[in-house]
Design a protein around this motif. Structure first.
Motif, PDB file in Angstrom:
ATOM      1  N   MET A   1       0.834  -1.180   0.000  1.00 20.74           N
ATOM      2  CA  MET A   1       0.000   0.000   0.000  1.00 20.74           C
ATOM      3  C   MET A   1       0.884   1.250   0.000  1.00 20.74           C
ATOM      4  O   MET A   1       1.851   1.337   0.746  1.00 20.74           O
ATOM      5  N   ALA A   2       0.547   2.193  -0.808  1.00 22.62           N
ATOM      6  CA  ALA A   2       1.311   3.433  -0.890  1.00 22.62           C
ATOM      7  C   ALA A   2       0.936   4.358   0.267  1.00 22.62           C
ATOM      8  O   ALA A   2      -0.196   4.361   0.742  1.00 22.62           O
ATOM      9  N   THR A   3       1.885   5.129   0.698  1.00 20.40           N
ATOM     10  CA  THR A   3       1.638   6.102   1.761  1.00 20.40           C
ATOM     11  C   THR A   3       0.723   7.207   1.245  1.00 20.40           C
ATOM     12  O   THR A   3       0.930   7.736   0.153  1.00 20.40           O
ATOM     13  N   GLN A   4      -0.293   7.539   2.035  1.00 20.13           N
ATOM     14  CA  GLN A   4      -1.228   8.607   1.696  1.00 20.13           C
ATOM     15  C   GLN A   4      -0.897   9.835   2.545  1.00 20.13           C
ATOM     16  O   GLN A   4      -0.809   9.734   3.772  1.00 20.13           O
ATOM     17  N   ALA A  30       0.640  11.400   7.350  1.00 16.36           N
ATOM     18  CA  ALA A  30       0.897  10.293   6.436  1.00 16.36           C
ATOM     19  C   ALA A  30       0.324   9.029   7.058  1.00 16.36           C
ATOM     20  O   ALA A  30       0.438   8.819   8.273  1.00 16.36           O
ATOM     21  N   VAL A  31      -0.276   8.208   6.211  1.00 18.25           N
ATOM     22  CA  VAL A  31      -0.815   6.918   6.656  1.00 18.25           C
ATOM     23  C   VAL A  31      -0.305   5.858   5.694  1.00 18.25           C
ATOM     24  O   VAL A  31      -0.414   6.003   4.476  1.00 18.25           O
ATOM     25  N   ASP A  32       0.261   4.813   6.262  1.00 18.50           N
ATOM     26  CA  ASP A  32       0.734   3.668   5.479  1.00 18.50           C
ATOM     27  C   ASP A  32       0.291   2.419   6.224  1.00 18.50           C
ATOM     28  O   ASP A  32       0.947   1.987   7.184  1.00 18.50           O
ATOM     29  N   GLY A  33      -0.864   1.886   5.846  1.00 18.01           N
ATOM     30  CA  GLY A  33      -1.404   0.733   6.563  1.00 18.01           C
ATOM     31  C   GLY A  33      -1.729   1.107   7.995  1.00 18.01           C
ATOM     32  O   GLY A  33      -2.487   2.040   8.247  1.00 18.01           O
ATOM     33  N   ASP A  34      -1.106   0.405   8.939  1.00 19.46           N
ATOM     34  CA  ASP A  34      -1.338   0.669  10.359  1.00 19.46           C
ATOM     35  C   ASP A  34      -0.422   1.751  10.928  1.00 19.46           C
ATOM     36  O   ASP A  34      -0.510   2.068  12.116  1.00 19.46           O
ATOM     37  N   TYR A  35       0.435   2.312  10.111  1.00 24.48           N
ATOM     38  CA  TYR A  35       1.415   3.283  10.588  1.00 24.48           C
ATOM     39  C   TYR A  35       0.999   4.707  10.204  1.00 24.48           C
ATOM     40  O   TYR A  35       0.543   4.941   9.081  1.00 24.48           O
ATOM     41  N   THR A  36       1.173   5.625  11.161  1.00 21.91           N
ATOM     42  CA  THR A  36       0.840   7.026  10.901  1.00 21.91           C
ATOM     43  C   THR A  36       1.926   7.936  11.451  1.00 21.91           C
ATOM     44  O   THR A  36       2.644   7.581  12.396  1.00 21.91           O
ATOM     45  N   ALA A  37       2.015   9.115  10.862  1.00 23.44           N
ATOM     46  CA  ALA A  37       2.928  10.151  11.339  1.00 23.44           C
ATOM     47  C   ALA A  37       2.286  11.491  11.010  1.00 23.44           C
ATOM     48  O   ALA A  37       1.525  11.603  10.046  1.00 23.44           O
ATOM     49  N   SER A  38       2.585  12.495  11.818  1.00 24.55           N
ATOM     50  CA  SER A  38       2.030  13.815  11.530  1.00 24.55           C
ATOM     51  C   SER A  38       2.965  14.914  12.002  1.00 24.55           C
ATOM     52  O   SER A  38       3.813  14.703  12.872  1.00 24.55           O
TER      53      SER A  38
END
Length: 89
Positions: A1-4, A30-38
């Motif tokens: 899955m690509a990072t959104q 950014a969301v990549d599957g179960d991983y997020t950052a802001s």
């Protein structure tokens, strides 16, 4: 899955005397599957520098002003690096 990636203007501050925006508060996430950052930050301008008064401005226009002062690519790269560290600590 690509990072959104998602960018948002959360608030603007403007001069009441002339209606021109002087600060844009923004978030990038950014969301990549179960991983997020802001990231949250602000960008500021001299009164009257952005030439569209608050009453007429759109979020897309404020984001374009932000990207003139903050590197969109470098911000998204930092978010991607954060997610990469979460995936492989």
């Amino acid at each position: 899955m690509a990072t959104q990636y998602t960018w948002k203007i959360t608030q603007t501050d403007y001069e009441t005397s002339n209606g021109f925006i002087i600060t844009g508060h923004w978030t990038a996430s950014a969301v990549d599957g179960d991983y997020t950052a802001s990231i949250y930050s602000t960008a500021s301008w001299q009164a009257g520098t952005p030439t569209i008064p608050y009453a007429s401005v759109t979020e897309a226009e404020v984001l374009n002003w932000v990207w003139e002062t903050v590197s969109k690519q470098a911000t998204e790269d930092a978010l991607a690096a954060n997610i990469a560290l979460q995936k492989n600590p």
